[in-house]
Design a protein around this motif. Structure first.
Motif, short mmCIF file in Angstrom:
data_model
loop_
_atom_site.label_atom_id
_atom_site.label_comp_id
_atom_site.label_asym_id
_atom_site.label_seq_id
_atom_site.Cartn_x
_atom_site.Cartn_y
_atom_site.Cartn_z
N TYR A 578 0.81 -1.22 0.00
CA TYR A 578 0.00 0.00 0.00
C TYR A 578 0.85 1.28 0.00
CZ TYR A 578 0.79 0.38 5.10
OH TYR A 578 1.35 0.49 6.35
N LEU A 579 2.17 1.15 0.05
CA LEU A 579 3.05 2.32 0.08
C LEU A 579 3.86 2.43 -1.21
CD1 LEU A 579 4.49 2.12 3.73
CD2 LEU A 579 2.69 3.64 2.88
N GLU A 580 4.08 3.66 -1.66
CA GLU A 580 5.00 3.94 -2.76
C GLU A 580 6.36 4.31 -2.17
OE1 GLU A 580 3.49 6.64 -5.75
OE2 GLU A 580 1.44 6.27 -5.07
N LYS A 581 7.42 3.72 -2.68
CA LYS A 581 8.73 3.85 -2.04
C LYS A 581 9.24 5.29 -2.01
CE LYS A 581 10.43 -0.86 -2.49
NZ LYS A 581 11.53 -1.74 -2.94
N ASP A 582 9.06 6.05 -3.08
CA ASP A 582 9.54 7.43 -3.10
C ASP A 582 8.81 8.29 -2.07
OD1 ASP A 582 11.36 6.82 -5.03
OD2 ASP A 582 10.15 7.59 -6.70
N ASN A 633 -14.62 19.19 4.09
CA ASN A 633 -15.73 18.26 4.31
C ASN A 633 -16.01 17.41 3.07
OD1 ASN A 633 -17.46 17.44 6.42
ND2 ASN A 633 -19.21 18.32 5.34
N ARG A 634 -14.96 17.19 2.27
CA ARG A 634 -15.12 16.43 1.04
C ARG A 634 -15.45 14.97 1.32
NH1 ARG A 634 -12.69 19.39 -3.25
NH2 ARG A 634 -11.50 21.21 -2.48
N ILE A 635 -16.07 14.33 0.36
CA ILE A 635 -16.37 12.92 0.52
C ILE A 635 -15.08 12.12 0.44
CG2 ILE A 635 -18.71 13.17 -0.39
CD1 ILE A 635 -17.70 11.96 -3.03
N ILE A 636 -15.10 10.91 0.94
CA ILE A 636 -13.88 10.13 1.09
C ILE A 636 -13.21 9.83 -0.25
CG2 ILE A 636 -15.13 7.93 1.11
CD1 ILE A 636 -13.00 6.96 3.17
N ILE A 637 -13.96 9.65 -1.31
CA ILE A 637 -13.37 9.38 -2.63
C ILE A 637 -12.53 10.58 -3.09
CG2 ILE A 637 -13.87 8.91 -5.06
CD1 ILE A 637 -14.38 6.54 -3.27
N LEU A 652 0.68 7.76 7.21
CA LEU A 652 0.74 6.36 6.78
C LEU A 652 -0.57 5.66 7.09
CD1 LEU A 652 4.38 5.37 7.80
CD2 LEU A 652 3.56 6.34 5.66
N LYS A 653 -1.26 6.10 8.13
CA LYS A 653 -2.58 5.55 8.45
C LYS A 653 -3.56 5.84 7.31
CE LYS A 653 -5.93 5.45 12.30
NZ LYS A 653 -7.20 5.65 11.61
N LEU A 654 -3.53 7.06 6.80
CA LEU A 654 -4.38 7.41 5.67
C LEU A 654 -4.01 6.60 4.43
CD1 LEU A 654 -4.78 11.31 5.80
CD2 LEU A 654 -6.56 9.59 6.11
N ALA A 655 -2.69 6.41 4.21
CA ALA A 655 -2.25 5.63 3.05
C ALA A 655 -2.83 4.22 3.11
CB ALA A 655 -0.73 5.59 3.00
N THR A 660 -6.89 0.42 0.96
CA THR A 660 -7.88 -0.63 1.22
C THR A 660 -9.16 -0.40 0.41
OG1 THR A 660 -7.02 -0.90 3.47
CG2 THR A 660 -9.20 -1.80 3.02
N ILE A 661 -9.55 0.87 0.24
CA ILE A 661 -10.82 1.18 -0.45
C ILE A 661 -10.61 1.61 -1.90
CG2 ILE A 661 -11.88 1.89 1.72
CD1 ILE A 661 -11.58 4.82 0.68
N ARG A 662 -9.39 1.39 -2.43
CA ARG A 662 -9.00 1.99 -3.71
C ARG A 662 -9.93 1.61 -4.88
NH1 ARG A 662 -6.29 -2.42 -2.68
NH2 ARG A 662 -5.57 -3.86 -4.29
N ASN A 663 -10.44 0.40 -4.86
CA ASN A 663 -11.24 -0.06 -6.01
C ASN A 663 -12.75 -0.13 -5.72
OD1 ASN A 663 -8.94 -0.45 -7.64
ND2 ASN A 663 -8.54 -2.42 -6.67
N LYS A 664 -13.16 0.37 -4.58
CA LYS A 664 -14.57 0.28 -4.21
C LYS A 664 -15.35 1.50 -4.69
CE LYS A 664 -14.23 -2.59 -0.05
NZ LYS A 664 -14.61 -2.70 1.38
#
Length: 693
Positions: A578-582, A633-637, A652-655, A660-664
């Protein structure tokens, strides 16, 4: 600066008397008053910053520190909190809209109070404290008036009225610290509001924060007075008084050496070995590497009394008798010439008075002195703003052995502090830290003392799990006293630990225990002394309780601790998908104080999320206030897309959550995602604490 005479004894002479025999006859005395913000508002008094004053220069950390100190004073039930002494001249007539005080000395403190009131007015515009920011008789203008600095006046006025500020360079010396100071005050007060304590804090600021105002009589040449204060007067530091009290007990033949030790320790913004080279120039520095300097050795560190670099030790009567000292004459001289490049400036995360208090606790625990004269309960009340008062139990019936023993302990404490505790690097990003020497490299142990500073690309040296974990502690602890440092430095002083992995393990143990403590101060002393852990609960109980809490009753510490756990897991490997190295490489644990609801509290479209889940740990992340306002107050997407476009991670918690929800689709998102995320984060925390395998 403070005049070294009692405030009600300052004598001012009129300039027209110069050259006359009556020059030695005082015309009048300074009028001294104890004032507070409520008095200024009741008087309708303006604050005038004259043209000869320098820019406002307090960094954000000093604004944060005074706010934290004021809050601690309020929580302790102190009836007053004093911020020091002002020297002013009065203008106009009492009761009129043009009555004011011209700030000759004290503009930094009063400007800070004004910025705090300005930040408060944005949150509570109708409060009493907010009125301190407003000009009497004209609520759209500011109470603070900068002579001939219209650009600053316009900027502050725009902030007060919530309009777009004028286009000014952030590097403008008259603007830079005003911007960072207001941001720091706004962040602190916003966090206070989230905890539900803003009104009480504002009332305490308005009614209990006090200062002594020395008002010079009419006719005084203010420019001449200001120049005299800056060129001849120097404030006598509390640590100078303490040093004198200790050195009085040291035998005369050794006093200069112990004074030199003190000087080497007190300059916190230069590396310790650089200070030692300056105060002990006759030592054979070819024979030393940093690891050989842990303890003071009298035979190897001697002072040549004829050497002009050596500063003779002053007794307390000598110090108190000084009324005009050239600035820096009793401090380490600046380095010049060929060796100047070896003296590297850094910024310490604590002050010298704070280091003295840590050393006092360490010395008391390691070498109990004077039987019951110094008791643990006395030491626990220490505070850097009351340095000499804190040392009083120790100084009672002080003998030479304890005086010398404490100063030698101070040497070792400072040595270990520089060896293992992070420092800021002024020329690098403000959030970068380094451990000055990382002894995992064998050549460092064998070579002469050397420090590797950050490369030209800004990459910090010693950016390790040790510095990241220290950042968690530093960013979530009291700035006045970093309690984790006491047992950490104490254990390092007592034991010969030279492996960075062992030191990191030591800090992890201390941090985990303190995170489960009901009273950080008491637990810190228990961990230092190793006697008992009455204030430390089981991690299972603490974590379970924390996971049941809702915003704003979850400590910021646990968000930062989770960031460290996620970072440490990724650093140790395997690297999570779930992390990008850079972006991960650019990530730093830094000071954050704004809690973001991942699923918004008041969404445009309802998610039907129960409030306990919406305000629970699984739906929260700690970020900077500016980032919080960006997400709004934007929606999560939408938040997810904004997050992924950034060059480095906010959290990192947000990442983890957004991956987890990337494709939903949005319609499928809701409570189950928050609960799943909470359970995953709780698993990582419990695994780190060893509760589960």
């Amino acid at each position: 600066m403070t005049l070294l005479l009692p405030s009600n004894s300052i004598i001012i002479f009129h300039p027209h008397q110069a050259g006359h025999s009556e020059m030695n006859t005082p015309v009048s005395r300074v009028e001294t008053r104890v004032q507070k913000i409520s008095d200024m508002c009741a008087e309708n008094a303006l604050l005038e910053i004259p043209c000869y004053q320098r820019p406002y220069v307090w960094p954000a950390r000093d604004v944060e520190k005074i706010l934290q100190d004021i809050r601690q004073a309020m929580e302790r039930g102190q009836k007053q909190y004093f911020i020091g002494t002002l020297i002013t001249a009065s203008h106009g007539h009492k009761g009129g809209h043009h009555f004011g005080y011209e700030l000759i000395d004290g503009q930094q403190r009063m400007t800070t109070l004004f910025l705090i009131a300005l930040a408060y007015s944005a949150l509570e515009p109708d409060s009493a404290l907010a009125q301190f920011a407003r000009r009497p008789g004209d609520a759209s203008d500011i109470r603070l008036n900068f002579a001939i600095r219209e650009q600053v006046q316009d900027l502050l006025r725009s902030w007060l009225n919530g309009v777009l500020p004028p286009a000014l360079s952030i590097e403008d010396p008259y603007v830079k610290c005003l911007v960072t100071g207001l941001d720091a005050a706004s962040a602190f007060l916003t966090a206070q509001k989230e905890r539900g304590g803003l009104e009480a804090f504002g009332n305490y600021l308005f009614n209990c924060v006090q200062w002594v105002n020395n008002i010079v009589p009419p006719g005084t040449d203010l420019n001449q007075l200001f120049t005299a204060l800056n060129t001849n007067g120097v404030q006598l530091e509390a640590s100078d008084i303490l040093k004198a009290r200790l050195l009085e007990m040291v035998p005369a033949r050794q006093r200069m050496s112990y004074d030199a030790i003190w000087q080497a320790c007190e300059n916190m913004d230069v590396f310790f070995e650089d200070n030692l080279r300056q105060v002990f120039p006759d030592a054979d520095w070819q024979d030393y590497n940093y690891h050989a300097l842990k303890k003071y050795k009298a035979a190897k560190f001697k002072i040549d009394e004829s050497n002009p670099i050596s500063t003779p030790a002053l007794g307390i009567q000598d110090i108190l008798a000084i009324q005009a000292v050239q600035d820096g004459s009793t401090r380490l001289a600046p380095t010049t010439g060929q060796e100047a490049h070896n003296y590297r400036a850094v910024r310490s995360i604590i002050t010298f008075p704070e280091l003295l208090l840590h050393a006092l606790l360490i010395y008391i625990c390691e070498k109990p002195c004077k039987s019951d004269a110094t008791k643990a309960e006395d030491i626990l009340r220490i505070h850097p703003d009351r340095l000499n008062e804190s040392f009083d139990p120790f100084l009672k019936d002080l003998n030479a052995q304890d005086a010398q023993g404490f100063i030698e302990c101070l040497w070792t404490t400072r040595h270990q502090f520089d060896q293992w505790v992070m420092k800021r690097i002024p020329d690098a990003d403000n959030n970068l830290y380094c451990v000055p020497i990382t002894p995992e490299h064998e050549e460092d142990k064998k070579s002469k003392i050397s420090r590797t500073m950050p490369g030209r690309d800004g990459t910090p040296v010693g950016y390790t799990a040790l510095t990241q974990l220290q950042s968690v502690r530093y960013c979530t602890g009291e700035h006045a006293m970093q309690y984790w440092l006491t047992p950490f430095l104490g254990r390092l002083c007592k034991n010969d630990i030279e492996d960075v992995g062992q030191v990191t393990k030591l800090l992890k143990t201390i941090d985990n225990q303190l995170s489960c403590a009901q009273d950080q101060k008491k637990a810190s002393f228990d961990l230092l002394s190793g006697t008992h852990y009455s204030e430390i609960q089981e991690a299972e109980i603490v974590i379970t309780d924390m996971m049941k809490r809702q915003y704003p009753r979850i400590s910021h510490y646990w968000f930062q601790k989770l960031e460290y756990i996620l970072w440490n897991n990724a650093e140790r490997g395997p690297f999570p998908t779930y992390l990008e190295k850079d972006k991960f490489k650019a990530y730093r644990i830094t000071s954050k104080n704004s809690v973001e609801h991942i699923f918004p509290q008041n969404p445009t479209f309802s998610n039907d999320i129960h409030k306990d889940i919406l305000d629970g740990f699984g739906n929260l992340a700690l970020i900077n206030p500016s980032e919080n306002s960006t997400y709004s107050n934007r929606i999560i997407i939408e938040k997810k897309e904004m997050f992924l476009e950034k060059p480095k991670y906010d959290s990192l918690k947000l990442a983890h959550m957004f991956f987890t929800i990337r494709n939903k689709p949005y319609s499928d998102l809701g409570e189950k995602d928050i609960i799943q995320h909470k359970n995953e984060m709780e698993y990582f925390i419990r695994q780190y604490y060893g509760i589960i395998a």
